[in-house]
Scaffold this motif. Sequence first.
Motif, PDB file in Angstrom:
ATOM      1  N   LEU A   1       0.832  -1.205   0.000  1.00 51.71           N
ATOM      2  CA  LEU A   1       0.000   0.000   0.000  1.00 51.71           C
ATOM      3  C   LEU A   1       0.863   1.250   0.000  1.00 51.71           C
ATOM      4  O   LEU A   1       0.548   2.223  -0.699  1.00 51.71           O
ATOM      5  CB  LEU A   1      -0.930  -0.007   1.214  1.00 51.71           C
ATOM      6  CG  LEU A   1      -1.865   1.196   1.352  1.00 51.71           C
ATOM      7  CD1 LEU A   1      -2.809   1.282   0.161  1.00 51.71           C
ATOM      8  CD2 LEU A   1      -2.655   1.135   2.655  1.00 51.71           C
TER       9      LEU A   1
ATOM     10  N   VAL B   1      -3.868  -3.667  -5.462  1.00 56.02           N
ATOM     11  CA  VAL B   1      -3.087  -3.736  -4.223  1.00 56.02           C
ATOM     12  C   VAL B   1      -3.543  -4.920  -3.370  1.00 56.02           C
ATOM     13  O   VAL B   1      -2.716  -5.656  -2.816  1.00 56.02           O
ATOM     14  CB  VAL B   1      -3.208  -2.421  -3.429  1.00 56.02           C
ATOM     15  CG1 VAL B   1      -2.532  -2.546  -2.065  1.00 56.02           C
ATOM     16  CG2 VAL B   1      -2.580  -1.266  -4.206  1.00 56.02           C
TER      17      VAL B   1
ATOM     18  N   SER C   1       2.109   2.073  -3.430  1.00 50.84           N
ATOM     19  CA  SER C   1       1.073   2.545  -4.364  1.00 50.84           C
ATOM     20  C   SER C   1       0.359   3.790  -3.859  1.00 50.84           C
ATOM     21  O   SER C   1      -0.556   4.277  -4.526  1.00 50.84           O
ATOM     22  CB  SER C   1       0.045   1.430  -4.595  1.00 50.84           C
ATOM     23  OG  SER C   1       0.654   0.262  -5.085  1.00 50.84           O
TER      24      SER C   1
END
Length: 392
Positions: free
Chosen positions: A207, A245, A210
């Motif tokens: 996470l 994700v 991204s």
Amino acid sequence: MLVLEAKLKGKQSQYNSIDEAIRTALFIRNKTLSHWMDNKNVGKNDLQKLCAVLAHEFDFADRLNSMARQASADRAWFAIKRFYDNCKAKKPGKKGFPRFKKRGHSVEYKTSGWKLSLDKKYITFSDGFNAGKFKLVGTRDLSFYPIKQIKRVRIVKRADGYYCQFCVDIERKEQHQHDGGQVGIDVGLEFFYTDSNGNTVENPRLLRKSEKSLKRKQRKASKCKKGSVNRRKTVKKLAKKHLKVSRQRKDFAVKTARALVQSSDLVVYEDLQVKNMVKNHHLAKSISDASWSLFTDWVDYYAQVFNTWAIAVSPHYTSQDCAVCGTRVKKSLSTRTHKCHSCGTVMHRDHNAAIMILNKGIKSTVGRTESKACGQNDLCLSGETPLSKLAE
């Protein structure tokens, strides 16, 4: 129970029919839940009977397959039963009182309302919504499993399309060469986990990697006018990024858990209360990104597949006690090195905790002759969530 998944390829009109079926399934679920709230001594059979009543009252409910209506009622009962179980067990905090759902993402059929083609590469839904024939796109070959073993078919709507999950009644077992290997693991944020041998696995922080792209898409969506076409397109791109994700996170958890279980006969880990840990707002995002619960769920599953041991032990004082002499050495979370003032042991705190976890697990297995592994009995291949998590 094995869950095989394939993507549905069809026309937009067919997808619209699936959307109607999903909305109807959600309507049935909420109606049965409302019936339980308004009446006393309502059981599972009463909710099943209510499905037929709703089909007579509402034409759109009658269009949904009868077993699909029952499956929607089962979802409501699952939430009710979980609430009852939490109350009986006197679970601290909130007991999880069932709630109405605003949005639905799936509809589930049992043994009717669908039909596979002879080559099992196409599926046809034949209830009142007339979704029609879809092509199954995926790498899982259904020809290995007879139709009688497919107990449920679930249509799931995601950001990148519609998927069909087949719940196959089969037990998965794989060969494992037992060599007596034992390992304890301490999950963390600096490393994803550290084992009792001193080996570490890097935390992927998917996470966090991204986050820049996600924030950019989120800002773009917030600037669009509500209800506009551009906003819908931007929100869809944002949802696809979040979905990517989550898939990366699951892929990492599955592969890491399999490799860990295959290399040992006994895996011991901490039984962490992640729900309480994420209340720390400074670490909540990092803890959620690590997805320890997802990882341990798959460790439990693969322990059953390979016929090995997977044990969860209490995490109390595993980071404070010395693994060599047992002396309690208090340290803050920022202190990353364990230094024992009694025996002079110096090592990384996670390595020390992993050894303590293994020792606890070995003590708990003494005299045990029952089940060799704890965990789920189902698996979701190429999906997002195991079957037991999708019951509601």
